[in-house]
Design a protein around this motif. Structure first.
Motif, PDB file in Angstrom:
ATOM      1  N   ALA A 119       0.862  -1.044   0.069  1.00  0.00           N
ATOM      2  CA  ALA A 119       0.072   0.308  -0.062  1.00  0.00           C
ATOM      3  C   ALA A 119       0.840   1.177   0.004  1.00  0.00           C
ATOM      4  O   ALA A 119       2.013   1.278   0.508  1.00  0.00           O
ATOM      5  CB  ALA A 119      -0.855   0.001   1.348  1.00  0.00           C
ATOM      6  N   THR A 120       0.359   2.306  -0.580  1.00  0.00           N
ATOM      7  CA  THR A 120       1.074   3.763  -0.743  1.00  0.00           C
ATOM      8  C   THR A 120       0.773   4.687   0.284  1.00  0.00           C
ATOM      9  O   THR A 120       1.244   5.614   0.218  1.00  0.00           O
ATOM     10  CB  THR A 120       1.210   4.183  -2.297  1.00  0.00           C
ATOM     11  OG1 THR A 120      -0.313   4.399  -2.279  1.00  0.00           O
ATOM     12  CG2 THR A 120       1.601   3.529  -3.043  1.00  0.00           C
ATOM     13  N   ASN A 121      -0.338   4.354   1.174  1.00  0.00           N
ATOM     14  CA  ASN A 121      -0.663   4.969   2.304  1.00  0.00           C
ATOM     15  C   ASN A 121      -1.155   4.248   3.632  1.00  0.00           C
ATOM     16  O   ASN A 121      -1.379   3.215   3.434  1.00  0.00           O
ATOM     17  CB  ASN A 121      -1.647   5.957   1.693  1.00  0.00           C
ATOM     18  CG  ASN A 121      -2.885   5.338   1.127  1.00  0.00           C
ATOM     19  OD1 ASN A 121      -3.541   4.954   1.934  1.00  0.00           O
ATOM     20  ND2 ASN A 121      -2.839   5.075  -0.139  1.00  0.00           N
ATOM     21  N   PRO A 122      -1.088   5.084   4.744  1.00  0.00           N
ATOM     22  CA  PRO A 122      -1.439   4.343   5.907  1.00  0.00           C
ATOM     23  C   PRO A 122      -3.002   3.760   5.830  1.00  0.00           C
ATOM     24  O   PRO A 122      -3.398   2.568   6.423  1.00  0.00           O
ATOM     25  CB  PRO A 122      -1.377   5.303   6.747  1.00  0.00           C
ATOM     26  CG  PRO A 122      -0.163   6.217   6.570  1.00  0.00           C
ATOM     27  CD  PRO A 122      -0.562   6.118   4.967  1.00  0.00           C
ATOM     28  N   TYR A 123      -3.877   4.555   5.189  1.00  0.00           N
ATOM     29  CA  TYR A 123      -5.347   4.090   4.962  1.00  0.00           C
ATOM     30  C   TYR A 123      -5.352   2.371   4.342  1.00  0.00           C
ATOM     31  O   TYR A 123      -5.867   1.633   4.787  1.00  0.00           O
ATOM     32  CB  TYR A 123      -6.033   4.886   4.200  1.00  0.00           C
ATOM     33  CG  TYR A 123      -7.359   4.264   3.617  1.00  0.00           C
ATOM     34  CD1 TYR A 123      -8.395   4.009   4.239  1.00  0.00           C
ATOM     35  CD2 TYR A 123      -7.660   4.013   2.091  1.00  0.00           C
ATOM     36  CE1 TYR A 123      -9.722   3.240   3.976  1.00  0.00           C
ATOM     37  CE2 TYR A 123      -8.424   3.306   1.687  1.00  0.00           C
ATOM     38  CZ  TYR A 123      -9.690   3.055   2.530  1.00  0.00           C
ATOM     39  OH  TYR A 123     -10.898   2.473   2.153  1.00  0.00           O
ATOM     40  N   GLY A 124      -4.611   2.554   3.319  1.00  0.00           N
ATOM     41  CA  GLY A 124      -4.393   1.243   2.567  1.00  0.00           C
ATOM     42  C   GLY A 124      -3.928   0.051   3.312  1.00  0.00           C
ATOM     43  O   GLY A 124      -4.202  -0.958   3.389  1.00  0.00           O
ATOM     44  N   THR A 125      -2.909   0.582   4.049  1.00  0.00           N
ATOM     45  CA  THR A 125      -2.248  -0.520   5.123  1.00  0.00           C
ATOM     46  C   THR A 125      -3.126  -0.974   5.984  1.00  0.00           C
ATOM     47  O   THR A 125      -2.984  -2.198   6.449  1.00  0.00           O
ATOM     48  CB  THR A 125      -1.004   0.174   5.599  1.00  0.00           C
ATOM     49  OG1 THR A 125      -0.049   0.622   4.620  1.00  0.00           O
ATOM     50  CG2 THR A 125      -0.079  -0.918   6.500  1.00  0.00           C
ATOM     51  N   THR A 126      -3.980   0.023   6.507  1.00  0.00           N
ATOM     52  CA  THR A 126      -5.122  -0.803   7.823  1.00  0.00           C
ATOM     53  C   THR A 126      -5.743  -1.823   6.969  1.00  0.00           C
ATOM     54  O   THR A 126      -6.238  -2.779   7.644  1.00  0.00           O
ATOM     55  CB  THR A 126      -5.989   0.568   7.951  1.00  0.00           C
ATOM     56  OG1 THR A 126      -6.911   0.968   7.144  1.00  0.00           O
ATOM     57  CG2 THR A 126      -5.211   1.698   8.673  1.00  0.00           C
ATOM     58  N   LYS A 127      -6.415  -1.689   5.584  1.00  0.00           N
ATOM     59  CA  LYS A 127      -6.909  -2.740   4.986  1.00  0.00           C
ATOM     60  C   LYS A 127      -6.266  -4.028   4.747  1.00  0.00           C
ATOM     61  O   LYS A 127      -6.775  -5.001   4.829  1.00  0.00           O
ATOM     62  CB  LYS A 127      -7.530  -2.035   3.662  1.00  0.00           C
ATOM     63  CG  LYS A 127      -8.521  -0.877   3.588  1.00  0.00           C
ATOM     64  CD  LYS A 127      -9.939  -1.332   4.421  1.00  0.00           C
ATOM     65  CE  LYS A 127     -10.530  -0.099   4.370  1.00  0.00           C
ATOM     66  NZ  LYS A 127     -11.824  -0.329   5.158  1.00  0.00           N
ATOM     67  N   MET A 128      -4.877  -3.659   4.447  1.00  0.00           N
ATOM     68  CA  MET A 128      -4.085  -4.879   4.231  1.00  0.00           C
ATOM     69  C   MET A 128      -3.911  -5.670   5.626  1.00  0.00           C
ATOM     70  O   MET A 128      -4.043  -6.802   6.055  1.00  0.00           O
ATOM     71  CB  MET A 128      -2.863  -4.739   3.872  1.00  0.00           C
ATOM     72  CG  MET A 128      -2.851  -4.109   2.437  1.00  0.00           C
ATOM     73  SD  MET A 128      -1.030  -3.640   1.944  1.00  0.00           S
ATOM     74  CE  MET A 128      -1.060  -4.407   0.439  1.00  0.00           C
ATOM     75  N   PHE A 129      -3.682  -4.970   6.650  1.00  0.00           N
ATOM     76  CA  PHE A 129      -3.530  -5.577   7.958  1.00  0.00           C
ATOM     77  C   PHE A 129      -4.834  -6.147   8.455  1.00  0.00           C
ATOM     78  O   PHE A 129      -4.959  -7.316   9.024  1.00  0.00           O
ATOM     79  CB  PHE A 129      -3.367  -4.558   9.002  1.00  0.00           C
ATOM     80  CG  PHE A 129      -2.013  -3.840   9.322  1.00  0.00           C
ATOM     81  CD1 PHE A 129      -0.853  -4.353   8.207  1.00  0.00           C
ATOM     82  CD2 PHE A 129      -1.373  -2.857   9.877  1.00  0.00           C
ATOM     83  CE1 PHE A 129       0.296  -4.166   8.067  1.00  0.00           C
ATOM     84  CE2 PHE A 129      -0.180  -2.125   9.747  1.00  0.00           C
ATOM     85  CZ  PHE A 129       0.709  -2.956   8.919  1.00  0.00           C
ATOM     86  N   ILE A 130      -6.047  -5.504   8.229  1.00  0.00           N
ATOM     87  CA  ILE A 130      -7.202  -6.191   8.711  1.00  0.00           C
ATOM     88  C   ILE A 130      -7.698  -7.459   7.776  1.00  0.00           C
ATOM     89  O   ILE A 130      -7.931  -8.206   8.518  1.00  0.00           O
ATOM     90  CB  ILE A 130      -8.278  -5.155   8.488  1.00  0.00           C
ATOM     91  CG1 ILE A 130      -8.130  -3.822   9.527  1.00  0.00           C
ATOM     92  CG2 ILE A 130      -9.829  -5.894   8.821  1.00  0.00           C
ATOM     93  CD1 ILE A 130      -9.126  -2.516   9.233  1.00  0.00           C
ATOM     94  N   GLU A 131      -7.364  -7.463   6.536  1.00  0.00           N
ATOM     95  CA  GLU A 131      -7.449  -8.722   5.763  1.00  0.00           C
ATOM     96  C   GLU A 131      -6.649  -9.778   6.539  1.00  0.00           C
ATOM     97  O   GLU A 131      -7.232 -10.827   6.805  1.00  0.00           O
ATOM     98  CB  GLU A 131      -7.098  -8.605   4.483  1.00  0.00           C
ATOM     99  CG  GLU A 131      -8.056  -7.805   3.706  1.00  0.00           C
ATOM    100  CD  GLU A 131      -7.913  -8.074   2.024  1.00  0.00           C
ATOM    101  OE1 GLU A 131      -7.124  -8.992   1.803  1.00  0.00           O
ATOM    102  OE2 GLU A 131      -8.822  -7.763   1.100  1.00  0.00           O
ATOM    103  N   GLN A 132      -5.311  -9.652   6.763  1.00  0.00           N
ATOM    104  CA  GLN A 132      -4.580 -10.608   7.345  1.00  0.00           C
ATOM    105  C   GLN A 132      -5.096 -10.794   9.065  1.00  0.00           C
ATOM    106  O   GLN A 132      -5.113 -12.181   9.033  1.00  0.00           O
ATOM    107  CB  GLN A 132      -3.124  -9.883   7.570  1.00  0.00           C
ATOM    108  CG  GLN A 132      -1.993 -11.013   8.131  1.00  0.00           C
ATOM    109  CD  GLN A 132      -1.908 -11.939   7.078  1.00  0.00           C
ATOM    110  OE1 GLN A 132      -1.738 -12.017   5.871  1.00  0.00           O
ATOM    111  NE2 GLN A 132      -1.954 -13.313   7.513  1.00  0.00           N
ATOM    112  N   ILE A 133      -5.696 -10.084   9.644  1.00  0.00           N
ATOM    113  CA  ILE A 133      -6.009 -10.314  11.130  1.00  0.00           C
ATOM    114  C   ILE A 133      -7.316 -11.295  10.711  1.00  0.00           C
ATOM    115  O   ILE A 133      -7.349 -12.333  11.473  1.00  0.00           O
ATOM    116  CB  ILE A 133      -6.412  -9.226  11.603  1.00  0.00           C
ATOM    117  CG1 ILE A 133      -5.062  -8.210  12.166  1.00  0.00           C
ATOM    118  CG2 ILE A 133      -7.414  -9.386  13.006  1.00  0.00           C
ATOM    119  CD1 ILE A 133      -5.456  -6.730  12.320  1.00  0.00           C
TER     120      ILE A 133
END
Ligand code: NAD
Ligand code: UFG
Length: 336
Positions: free
Chosen positions: A145-159
Motif C-alpha cells: 500500500a502507498t498510504n496508511p489507509y491502504g495499509t489498514t485494509k491489508m492488516f485487517i484482511e490479514q487479521i
C-alpha cells in the motif's frame, strides 16, 4: 435474522441498509457520526419503508459493543466503519491505525465473546498495490500500500484470515471494492464528503453545482488510451447488492472468501468527465496537472469470482452512475 451494520450511516453503509430493509433482515446501525449525519439514518428508514435500531457510538468502545450484543441477538456483522481519506491518513497515521485496525480487533473480540462469528468486511482494491496487472483477480499476491489507509485494509484482511485459521467456525467475507460512485435513485441519500473531496466523482459534482471552480486532472501522461488514470467505477447500489449476496453466503456456512466487487470495465478520467457532462448537461471545467503521488495508471477488476460463487454482478453502467450522482448533488448541494 438481525444484522449489525457498523458505519451504516455513511455512504456505502446507508445504501446497503436501504437494500437490507427491503429483505427480511432486521438491522442495527452503530455509527459514531464522525463522517456522516444522523439525517441519513432517517432517510434510510424512509427509503427502506421500515424501522431499524440506531446506536450512536464507537467501535473502539468495547462497553458499547458488549451492550449491543447483550441487548440484541446479532446473527452477523457488516463492518463498514472506518476512516477512509487517503491523504489525511498520511498526516495522522496513528489515528487511522487505531480507528480502523484497533476498532476491528475490538469488534471481533466483542463478536467472539457474544458467539457471533459471521462478518462481511469492507476491503479495497488498494490492497492489490501497484505491481499487479489489471484485470485484478483475488488470487493475485497483495501489493504494497502507498498510504496508511491502504495499509489498514491489508492488516485487517490479514487479521481476519488469522482469526479464521485459528478458529474455522468463523464465517468471513472480504469484499474488495473498486471505485464506488452513484447514489440512490431517489436522490435522498448519497456521498457527503467533509470539506474538499479526495475522489473524482464528488469533485466533478461539486464543480457542476458551482461549489468548486474547476477539476484538477491528476496526470495526462499515463500509459492509458488518453493518458489519464483508468479505474473501475461501480454504482453504490450494485455494491450494496453485493453485500447482501455475501451476507447470504456468510450466514449459510463457515469459511473465508475474498471477492472483488467491481464491474470489470475501466474508464479514464476524461471518459468520466464526458459521461457526466452527457448525463447532467453541465460543462465541467478542468485543468490538467501533475500526477498525484501514489496513483497508478490502471485499476480494474476481474469480477468473475463473485458472479460464479455469489451469483452477483454489477448491472448499472457509467451513464446511470453519473445521472444518479448528479441527482443527489443537485438536490442536496450542501449534503444532508
Ligand atoms: P463513510 O465515511 O461514508 O462511512 C464510514 C462510516 O463509518 C461513517 O458514517 C463514519 O461516521 C463511521 N465511522 C468511522 N469510524 C467509526 C468508529 N470508530 N466507530 C463507529 N463509526 C465509525 O465511508 P464509505 O465510503 O461509506 O466507506 C465504507 C467502508 O468502505 C470503509 O471501510 C471504507 O474504507 C471502505 N471503502 C470505501 C471505498 C469508496 O470508494 N468509498 C472504496 C474501498 C473501500
Ligand atoms: N482524479 C483526478 N482529479 C481528482 C480526483 C481524482 O484526476 O480531483 C483521478 C485520479 O488521479 C485517478 C481517478 O481520478 O486516476 C480516481 O481517483 P479517486 O481519488 O476517485 O480514486 P482512487 O482510485 O485514487 O482510490 C479510490 C479510493 C480508495 C480506494 C480505491 C478503490 O480513494 O480509498 O478507490 O479502488 F481504495
Amino acid at each position: 435474522m438481525t444484522i449489525l451494520v457498523t458505519g451504516g450511516a455513511g455512504y456505502i453503509g446507508s445504501h446497503t441498509c436501504v437494500e437490507l430493509l427491503k429483505t427480511s433482515y432486521d438491522i442495527i446501525i452503530l455509527d459514531n457520526i464522525s463522517n456522516s449525519k444522523k439525517e441519513s439514518v432517517d432517510r434510510i428508514k424512509e427509503l427502506g419503508g421500515r424501522d431499524l435500531k440506531f446506536y450512536e457510538g464507537d467501535i473502539l468502545d468495547r462497553a458499547t459493543l458488549d451492550g449491543i450484543f447483550t441487548e440484541n441477538k446479532v446473527d452477523a456483522v457488516i463492518h463498514f466503519a472506518a476512516l477512509k481519506a487517503v491523504g489525511e491518513s498520511t498526516q495522522i497515521p496513528l489515528t487511522y491505525y487505531d480507528n480502523n485496525v484497533s476498532g476491528t480487533i475490538n469488534l471481533c473480540k466483542a463478536m467472539a465473546a457474544a458467539g457471533c462469528k459471521k462478518i462481511v468486511f469492507s476491503s479495497s482494491a488498494t490492497v492489490y498495490g501497484s505491481e499487479n496487472i489489471s484485470p485484478l483477480r483475488e488470487d493475485m499476491p497483495l501489493g504494497k500500500a502507498t498510504n496508511p489507509y491502504g495499509t489498514t485494509k491489508m492488516f485487517i484482511e490479514q487479521i481476519l484470515q488469522d482469526i479464521y485459521t485459528a478458529d474455522n467456525s468463523w464465517s468471513i467475507s472480504l469484499l474488495r471494492y473498486f471505485n464506488t460512485v452513484g447514489a440512490h435513485k431517489s436522490g435522498r441519500i448519497g456521498e457527503n464528503p467533509n470539506g474538499e473531496p479526495n475522489n473524482l466523482m464528488p469533485y466533478i459534482t461539486q464543480v457542476a453545482v458551482g461549489k468548486r471552480p474547476f477539476l484538477t486532472v491528476h496526470g495526462s501522461n499515463y500509459d492509458t488510451p488518453d493518458g489519464t488514470g483508468v479505474r473501475d467505477y461501480i454504482h453504490v447500489v450494485d455494491l450494496a447488492m453485493g453485500h447482501i449476496s455475501a451476507l447470504d453466503k456468510v450466514l449459510q456456512s463457515p469459511g473465508l472468501d475474498i471477492y472483488n466487487l467491481g464491474t470489470g470495465k475501466g474508464y479514464s478520467v476524461l471518459d468520466v468527465i464526458a459521461a457526466f457532462e452527457k448525463a447532467s448537461g453541465v460543462k465541467i471545467n478542468y485543468k490538467i496537472a501533475e500526477r498525484r503521488t501514489g496513483d497508478i495508471a490502471t485499476c480494474y477488476a476481474d469480477p468473475g469470482k463473485a458472479f460464479e460463487q455469489l451469483g452477483w454482478k454489477a448491472v448499472r453502467g457509467i451513464d446511470e452512475m453519473c445521472e444518479d450522482s448528479w441527482r443527489w448533488q443537485s438536490q442536496n448541494p450542501e449534503g444532508y
